[in-house]
Design a protein around this motif. Structure first.
Motif, PDB file in Angstrom:
ATOM      1  N   GLY A 133     130.663  81.838  48.678  1.00 35.40           N
ATOM      2  CA  GLY A 133     130.795  82.671  47.485  1.00 35.40           C
ATOM      3  C   GLY A 133     129.396  83.001  46.983  1.00 35.40           C
ATOM      4  O   GLY A 133     128.679  82.112  46.511  1.00 35.40           O
ATOM      5  N   LEU A 134     128.996  84.263  47.160  1.00 36.45           N
ATOM      6  CA  LEU A 134     127.679  84.678  46.659  1.00 36.45           C
ATOM      7  C   LEU A 134     127.893  85.387  45.328  1.00 36.45           C
ATOM      8  O   LEU A 134     128.763  86.252  45.221  1.00 36.45           O
ATOM      9  N   PRO A 135     127.126  84.986  44.313  1.00 40.92           N
ATOM     10  CA  PRO A 135     127.450  85.431  42.955  1.00 40.92           C
ATOM     11  C   PRO A 135     127.187  86.907  42.696  1.00 40.92           C
ATOM     12  O   PRO A 135     127.880  87.519  41.872  1.00 40.92           O
ATOM     13  N   THR A 136     126.196  87.497  43.366  1.00 34.98           N
ATOM     14  CA  THR A 136     125.861  88.909  43.106  1.00 34.98           C
ATOM     15  C   THR A 136     125.512  89.594  44.422  1.00 34.98           C
ATOM     16  O   THR A 136     125.185  88.931  45.411  1.00 34.98           O
ATOM     17  N   LEU A 137     125.494  90.911  44.388  1.00 35.77           N
ATOM     18  CA  LEU A 137     125.100  91.656  45.595  1.00 35.77           C
ATOM     19  C   LEU A 137     123.644  91.389  45.946  1.00 35.77           C
ATOM     20  O   LEU A 137     123.286  91.294  47.115  1.00 35.77           O
TER      21      LEU A 137
END
Ligand code: AKB
Length: 339
Positions: free
Chosen positions: A130-134
């Motif tokens: 899960g990556l929080p932002t682009l």
């Protein structure tokens, strides 16, 4: 009364089950016990010594399996995929987690009977990330197994937790019991990227746009892609995925330092993939209309994975790069399928 020695495949009627059963039966000569919630398709049913229509949540059914079969390996493929799981998160948790727990329990039980470890092959997923932002996604690039394990979907949480359950069952199960069951299960898992099969379409996933795009084009249907054209995640052709699962199964235990491995193959953006599809089906009508919510899920998945461990420890090599996947696998088989 002797019980039949078999390899159990759950979720046998799904996308991966089809490919796996063909490979297990034709190349590896295993006797296959297939379990699925739906009746097995006619092309794979004859390849199995027994097929059972039933639910992995039905403990009685699993007990019955113990009395009839001697199970030496389990390919536990049954799961609710990421999009479907978001509609019914509690049900997804039951199927994905309780179902896996039931199968791990079955593996322990089986190993007690025949005195050997039961190999437990578990398809995990890039959804475990899960990556929080682009920005974080672009900066992270190729992620290693232990980074960014903060999934945003029920399915991703389930996969990540089941990886830990597998490790627990292999090394620590009933660790305080006088006679512990250590070593009853040999759990091995691959975090698969999005999979593309020439023969089946996925259902309920969020990486489904790539297979849907090429299957629609082959049938002359227009396709509206639910993610932006610049969306990038890793993908793999189904035969590479099945081959990897079997290679991991056959790897000597001493070579493995962990229970969970990334594998990668190619990672075109959705727009690049559409261009390739248009290259082979010039009439393909592909549009992009991002669905904000499904987009957010795909944006939280890495744009690529670092699969150094799998390459070093059990010799993983994808069977196809992107061009080969399209030219040698997808195109000929999809054409044949729809003509
Ligand atoms: C999904 O989209 O849910 C699956 C996956 C990436 O595990 N294909």
């Amino acid at each position: 009364m002797s019980r039949k020695p078999v390899v159990l495949v759950t979720g046998a009627n799904g996308e991966m089950g089809h490919g796996l059963i063909h490979r297990l039966a034709n190349h590896n000569g295993f006797d296959i016990l297939a379990l699925d919630i739906r009746e097995l398709d006619a092309d794979i049913a004859p390849l199995c010594v027994a097929t059972i229509v039933g639910d992995i949540l039905d403990r009685r059914l699993l007990e019955r399996l113990v009395s009839e079969f001697e199970i030496h390996a389990i390919f536990h493929l049954a799961a609710l995929l990421s999009t479907r799981a978001e509609f019914t998160p509690e049900t997804a948790h039951e199927v994905n987690v309780q179902g896996t727990l039931n199968l791990l329990g079955l593996a322990v039980e089986q190993s007690r009977w025949h005195g050997q470890q039961v190999k437990f092959l578990f398809p995990s997923s890039i959804a475990a990330y899960g990556l929080p932002t682009l920005d974080a996604k672009h900066e992270a690039g190729r992620v290693i197994e232990n980074d960014w394990n903060m999934p945003t979907t029920m399915y991703g949480c389930n996969k990540l937790y089941c990886e830990h359950l597998g490790r627990y069952f292999t090394h620590h199960y009933r660790q305080l019991a006088a006679e512990s069951d250590l070593q009853g299960v040999d759990f091995r898992s691959i975090r698969f990227p999005g999979l593309i099969s020439a023969f089946t379409l996925p259902s309920g996933g969020t990486s489904d746009y790539a297979p849907e795009m090429i299957h629609a084009a082959a049938q002359g249907q227009s396709y509206t892609c639910f993610v932006r054209a610049d969306t990038r995640i890793p993908f793999m052709a189904m035969p590479s995925a099945i081959g990897a699962l079997l290679d991991l199964m056959n790897a000597p235990a001493e070579a493995l330092s962990t229970h969970v491995y990334n594998i990668g193959s190619f990672n075109p953006s959705a727009g690049e993939f559409a261009e390739l599809v248009r290259g082979i089906f010039p009439d393909a009508d592909i549009n992009f209309e991002s669905d904000t919510k499904r987009q957010a899920i795909v944006d939280s998945w890495p744009e690529d994975v670092d699969d150094t461990l799998a390459r070093q420890e059990w010799g993983f090599r994808p069977r196809y790069n992107l061009t080969q996947a399209i030219e040698d696998y997808l195109l000929p088989n999809i054409r044949q399928r729809y003509t």
